[in-house]
Motif scaffolding. Sequence first.
Motif, PDB file in Angstrom:
ATOM      1  N   ALA A  83      -2.945   0.760  -4.199  1.00  0.00           N
ATOM      2  CA  ALA A  83      -2.592  -0.576  -3.623  1.00  0.00           C
ATOM      3  C   ALA A  83      -2.006  -1.271  -4.980  1.00  0.00           C
ATOM      4  CB  ALA A  83      -4.028  -1.264  -3.157  1.00  0.00           C
ATOM      5  N   CYS A 125      -4.692   7.211  -1.539  1.00  0.00           N
ATOM      6  CA  CYS A 125      -4.657   5.837  -1.309  1.00  0.00           C
ATOM      7  C   CYS A 125      -4.147   4.624  -2.519  1.00  0.00           C
ATOM      8  CB  CYS A 125      -5.336   5.099  -0.132  1.00  0.00           C
ATOM      9  SG  CYS A 125      -5.397   3.284   0.357  1.00  0.00           S
ATOM     10  N   MET A 174       0.786  -1.154   0.181  1.00  0.00           N
ATOM     11  CA  MET A 174      -0.039   0.237  -0.080  1.00  0.00           C
ATOM     12  C   MET A 174       0.737   1.192   0.014  1.00  0.00           C
ATOM     13  SD  MET A 174      -3.032  -1.184  -0.093  1.00  0.00           S
ATOM     14  CE  MET A 174      -4.126   0.208   0.413  1.00  0.00           C
TER      15      MET A 174
END
Length: 126
Positions: free
Chosen positions: A98, A96, A34
């Motif tokens: 991933a 964010c 992440m």
Amino acid sequence: QVQLVESGGGLVQAGGSLRLSCAASGRTFSSYAMGWFRQAPGKEREFVAAISRSGGGTRSADSVKGRFTISRDNAKNTVYLQMNSLKPEDTAGYYCAAREASGPGYYTRFALYDYWGQGTQVTVSS
């Protein structure tokens, strides 16, 4: 596929703190490395912090080192960004990201990430 939703942004005075959260849904969260990135108006997206799948490895940008801390709770499918001693230059949209990973590493280049959240705004007043 994984879906990411950020929260925790807002308006804070210089010197204050915020904690951003990124909740993931979909496939196994622990399969993903992440990262947090930010983008201010008129500027390119920049790396803030990254964390490995297990949380054992982390990396922060020099501009936030000693002030921001990335962490994750795989049981809660959530990654956090604790931001202390905030400065006006930290004002940006925070995203964010991933990346499905097979190894223990972390990633600092935004092009390496597969999935992104919609972002949360952080504004630091002077």
